[in-house]
Design a protein around this motif. Structure first.
Motif, PDB file in Angstrom:
ATOM      1  N   LYS A  13      58.888 -31.326 -15.328  1.00 52.63           N
ATOM      2  CA  LYS A  13      59.627 -31.878 -14.034  1.00 52.63           C
ATOM      3  C   LYS A  13      61.401 -31.431 -14.402  1.00 52.63           C
ATOM      4  O   LYS A  13      61.813 -31.010 -13.273  1.00 52.63           O
ATOM      5  CB  LYS A  13      59.589 -33.311 -14.011  1.00 52.63           C
ATOM      6  CG  LYS A  13      60.380 -34.191 -12.922  1.00 52.63           C
ATOM      7  CD  LYS A  13      59.973 -35.595 -13.041  1.00 52.63           C
ATOM      8  CE  LYS A  13      60.628 -36.272 -11.896  1.00 52.63           C
ATOM      9  NZ  LYS A  13      61.970 -36.357 -12.064  1.00 52.63           N
ATOM     10  N   LEU A  14      62.092 -31.542 -15.430  1.00 53.84           N
ATOM     11  CA  LEU A  14      63.380 -31.315 -15.638  1.00 53.84           C
ATOM     12  C   LEU A  14      63.659 -29.820 -15.297  1.00 53.84           C
ATOM     13  O   LEU A  14      64.635 -29.666 -14.727  1.00 53.84           O
ATOM     14  CB  LEU A  14      63.687 -31.479 -17.124  1.00 53.84           C
ATOM     15  CG  LEU A  14      63.501 -33.114 -17.375  1.00 53.84           C
ATOM     16  CD1 LEU A  14      64.068 -33.210 -19.027  1.00 53.84           C
ATOM     17  CD2 LEU A  14      64.771 -33.776 -16.719  1.00 53.84           C
ATOM     18  N   GLN A  15      62.853 -28.902 -15.636  1.00 60.55           N
ATOM     19  CA  GLN A  15      62.678 -27.465 -15.399  1.00 60.55           C
ATOM     20  C   GLN A  15      62.759 -27.239 -13.953  1.00 60.55           C
ATOM     21  O   GLN A  15      63.372 -26.585 -13.407  1.00 60.55           O
ATOM     22  CB  GLN A  15      62.023 -26.706 -16.095  1.00 60.55           C
ATOM     23  CG  GLN A  15      61.894 -26.591 -17.743  1.00 60.55           C
ATOM     24  CD  GLN A  15      63.488 -26.177 -17.944  1.00 60.55           C
ATOM     25  OE1 GLN A  15      63.769 -25.080 -17.772  1.00 60.55           O
ATOM     26  NE2 GLN A  15      64.086 -26.880 -18.874  1.00 60.55           N
ATOM     27  N   CYS A  16      61.844 -28.062 -13.343  1.00 63.01           N
ATOM     28  CA  CYS A  16      61.649 -27.778 -12.010  1.00 63.01           C
ATOM     29  C   CYS A  16      63.008 -28.273 -10.992  1.00 63.01           C
ATOM     30  O   CYS A  16      63.387 -27.547 -10.339  1.00 63.01           O
ATOM     31  CB  CYS A  16      60.425 -28.460 -11.219  1.00 63.01           C
ATOM     32  SG  CYS A  16      58.930 -27.843 -11.870  1.00 63.01           S
ATOM     33  N   GLU A  17      63.434 -29.197 -11.652  1.00 56.32           N
ATOM     34  CA  GLU A  17      64.895 -29.764 -11.108  1.00 56.32           C
ATOM     35  C   GLU A  17      66.068 -28.714 -11.235  1.00 56.32           C
ATOM     36  O   GLU A  17      66.915 -28.752 -10.428  1.00 56.32           O
ATOM     37  CB  GLU A  17      64.979 -31.217 -11.614  1.00 56.32           C
ATOM     38  CG  GLU A  17      64.319 -32.290 -11.212  1.00 56.32           C
ATOM     39  CD  GLU A  17      64.338 -33.678 -11.902  1.00 56.32           C
ATOM     40  OE1 GLU A  17      63.981 -34.563 -11.394  1.00 56.32           O
ATOM     41  OE2 GLU A  17      64.968 -33.551 -12.946  1.00 56.32           O
ATOM     42  N   GLY A  22      66.410 -27.776  -4.741  1.00 54.48           N
ATOM     43  CA  GLY A  22      66.066 -29.066  -3.998  1.00 54.48           C
ATOM     44  C   GLY A  22      65.794 -29.273  -2.799  1.00 54.48           C
ATOM     45  O   GLY A  22      65.157 -30.236  -2.391  1.00 54.48           O
ATOM     46  N   GLN A  23      66.240 -28.370  -1.887  1.00 58.11           N
ATOM     47  CA  GLN A  23      66.269 -28.336  -0.697  1.00 58.11           C
ATOM     48  C   GLN A  23      64.592 -27.933  -0.142  1.00 58.11           C
ATOM     49  O   GLN A  23      64.222 -28.127   0.883  1.00 58.11           O
ATOM     50  CB  GLN A  23      66.924 -27.800   0.480  1.00 58.11           C
ATOM     51  CG  GLN A  23      68.473 -28.083   0.283  1.00 58.11           C
ATOM     52  CD  GLN A  23      69.332 -27.189   1.091  1.00 58.11           C
ATOM     53  OE1 GLN A  23      69.031 -26.291   1.596  1.00 58.11           O
ATOM     54  NE2 GLN A  23      70.485 -27.683   1.208  1.00 58.11           N
ATOM     55  N   ALA A  24      63.939 -27.281  -1.094  1.00 53.56           N
ATOM     56  CA  ALA A  24      62.601 -26.830  -0.793  1.00 53.56           C
ATOM     57  C   ALA A  24      61.361 -27.969  -1.077  1.00 53.56           C
ATOM     58  O   ALA A  24      60.534 -27.680  -0.645  1.00 53.56           O
ATOM     59  CB  ALA A  24      62.110 -25.709  -1.803  1.00 53.56           C
ATOM     60  N   VAL A  65      59.101 -22.938  -3.815  1.00 55.09           N
ATOM     61  CA  VAL A  65      58.843 -23.772  -5.133  1.00 55.09           C
ATOM     62  C   VAL A  65      58.049 -22.676  -6.056  1.00 55.09           C
ATOM     63  O   VAL A  65      58.545 -22.560  -7.430  1.00 55.09           O
ATOM     64  CB  VAL A  65      57.899 -24.939  -4.909  1.00 55.09           C
ATOM     65  CG1 VAL A  65      57.306 -25.422  -6.238  1.00 55.09           C
ATOM     66  CG2 VAL A  65      58.521 -25.951  -4.033  1.00 55.09           C
ATOM     67  N   MET A  66      57.112 -21.675  -5.636  1.00 59.03           N
ATOM     68  CA  MET A  66      56.664 -20.948  -6.588  1.00 59.03           C
ATOM     69  C   MET A  66      57.655 -19.838  -7.009  1.00 59.03           C
ATOM     70  O   MET A  66      57.551 -19.504  -8.384  1.00 59.03           O
ATOM     71  CB  MET A  66      55.641 -20.223  -5.743  1.00 59.03           C
ATOM     72  CG  MET A  66      54.418 -20.909  -5.420  1.00 59.03           C
ATOM     73  SD  MET A  66      53.390 -21.422  -7.099  1.00 59.03           S
ATOM     74  CE  MET A  66      52.968 -19.659  -7.548  1.00 59.03           C
ATOM     75  N   GLU A  67      58.555 -19.608  -6.274  1.00 60.31           N
ATOM     76  CA  GLU A  67      59.823 -18.707  -7.038  1.00 60.31           C
ATOM     77  C   GLU A  67      60.480 -19.553  -8.220  1.00 60.31           C
ATOM     78  O   GLU A  67      60.740 -18.679  -8.992  1.00 60.31           O
ATOM     79  CB  GLU A  67      60.652 -18.346  -5.780  1.00 60.31           C
ATOM     80  CG  GLU A  67      60.047 -17.231  -4.941  1.00 60.31           C
ATOM     81  CD  GLU A  67      59.684 -15.969  -5.566  1.00 60.31           C
ATOM     82  OE1 GLU A  67      60.753 -15.482  -6.179  1.00 60.31           O
ATOM     83  OE2 GLU A  67      58.471 -15.414  -4.811  1.00 60.31           O
ATOM     84  N   GLY A  68      60.860 -20.474  -7.932  1.00 63.07           N
ATOM     85  CA  GLY A  68      61.459 -21.361  -8.943  1.00 63.07           C
ATOM     86  C   GLY A  68      60.487 -21.554 -10.215  1.00 63.07           C
ATOM     87  O   GLY A  68      61.182 -21.229 -11.574  1.00 63.07           O
ATOM     88  N   THR A  76      54.694 -24.151 -17.809  1.00 58.86           N
ATOM     89  CA  THR A  76      53.581 -24.093 -16.536  1.00 58.86           C
ATOM     90  C   THR A  76      52.189 -23.499 -17.163  1.00 58.86           C
ATOM     91  O   THR A  76      52.392 -22.722 -18.171  1.00 58.86           O
ATOM     92  CB  THR A  76      54.258 -23.346 -15.349  1.00 58.86           C
ATOM     93  OG1 THR A  76      54.461 -21.973 -15.670  1.00 58.86           O
ATOM     94  CG2 THR A  76      55.199 -24.171 -14.689  1.00 58.86           C
ATOM     95  N   LYS A  77      51.287 -23.710 -16.440  1.00 59.76           N
ATOM     96  CA  LYS A  77      49.903 -23.222 -16.843  1.00 59.76           C
ATOM     97  C   LYS A  77      49.138 -22.551 -15.926  1.00 59.76           C
ATOM     98  O   LYS A  77      49.119 -23.189 -14.604  1.00 59.76           O
ATOM     99  CB  LYS A  77      49.041 -24.507 -17.274  1.00 59.76           C
ATOM    100  CG  LYS A  77      47.760 -24.194 -17.821  1.00 59.76           C
ATOM    101  CD  LYS A  77      46.990 -25.388 -18.143  1.00 59.76           C
ATOM    102  CE  LYS A  77      45.692 -25.211 -18.816  1.00 59.76           C
ATOM    103  NZ  LYS A  77      44.833 -26.508 -18.934  1.00 59.76           N
ATOM    104  N   VAL A  78      48.704 -21.167 -16.051  1.00 61.58           N
ATOM    105  CA  VAL A  78      48.174 -20.369 -15.121  1.00 61.58           C
ATOM    106  C   VAL A  78      46.498 -20.945 -15.315  1.00 61.58           C
ATOM    107  O   VAL A  78      45.867 -20.822 -16.110  1.00 61.58           O
ATOM    108  CB  VAL A  78      48.222 -19.016 -15.383  1.00 61.58           C
ATOM    109  CG1 VAL A  78      47.441 -18.184 -14.278  1.00 61.58           C
ATOM    110  CG2 VAL A  78      49.942 -18.551 -15.198  1.00 61.58           C
TER     111      VAL A  78
END
Length: 252
Positions: A13-17, A22-24, A65-68, A76-78
């Motif tokens: 979650k921290l890495q996503c942020e 954030g606008q996505a 989101v996927m680009e980030g 993340t886990k594939v």
């Protein structure tokens, strides 16, 4: 849903942020539930992850989101199909939203056992008694089936059973209470009578209500102490002269 490693949900979650625009997305969260853990000779409320290995994102542009996500693969886990994310259906979303509060937390539930029947008196499990598969009284956990990932998925939720009785014991206790209340209780404004379910015929004291959620809390003296029990409005009859209005408005 974003797939991550179990136990690394907060790191993901921290890495996503940090890396996802954030606008996505409208919201990024980890569903949790309140359980109880025994330490220092007492039971304490603790938060636990409801779906280990998953992070939820509310977005209408999954491409951004996927680009980030591509910038920090260590959290993340594939999956076998090569995807990092999986959508949930509107039905699954509605089910989870109804169970969780505004902070995406499933609150602790309480109740008791009548034979093999689970009776929920307080908490979100009251609306999902048919989904309960098993009760672990020692761990204070209820195992239920939740529609997620395209199937019924078992999860654990916090549940404390404060009593366990046989059907015969409960029937005797209930009969004694009804007989006693006929001698003691008068039709005061705060008195209500239960119309359906295991407490049918028992009277109690109306405490407060959340009319928007159709949650009406009544105190019933059935186990020697006052027990708070949540009902829907149609499940109780109120001896009302309007004095309950303040209690309802204060809770909504």
């Amino acid at each position: 849903m974003i797939h991550t490693m179990s136990g690394q949900e907060q790191d993901c979650k921290l890495q996503c942020e940090k890396y996802v625009d954030g606008q996505a997305y409208q919201e990024l969260f980890i569903p949790q539930y309140i359980a109880q853990k025994h330490f220092k000779k007492e039971w304490h409320d603790v938060k636990k992850t409801l779906f280990p290995g998953y992070l939820f994102v509310d977005t209408e542009d999954i491409g951004i989101v996927m680009e980030g996500l591509k910038k920090f693969r260590q959290y993340t886990k594939v999956l076998r199909d090569g995807e990092l994310v999986s959508p949930i259906t509107q039905e699954e979303q509605a089910f989870l939203s109804a169970m969780m509060d505004k902070d995406h937390i499933v609150k602790y539930s309480e109740g008791f056992l009548i034979g093999k029947t689970v009776c929920i008196t307080q908490g979100p499990l009251r609306n999902y008694q048919g989904n309960i598969k098993n009760i672990d009284r020692h761990r204070r956990i209820a195992k239920i089936d939740v529609p997620i990932f395209g199937r019924m998925t078992p999860v654990e939720l916090g549940f404390g059973a404060f009593a366990r009785l046989s059907e015969e014991e409960f029937s005797e206790l209930k009969a004694e209470r009804i007989q006693k209340q006929e001698q003691e209780l008068k039709n005061s404004p705060d008195q209500v009578e239960v119309l359906t379910g295991p407490f049918k015929g028992v009277r109690g004291t109306f405490l407060y209500a959340n009319a928007e959620q159709d949650e009406w809390t009544v105190e019933i003296d059935l186990f020697g102490v006052g027990t708070k029990v949540m009902f829907r409005r149609g499940e109780i009859r109120m001896f009302s002269d309007g004095k309950q209005d303040k209690k309802i408005s204060n809770a909504t």
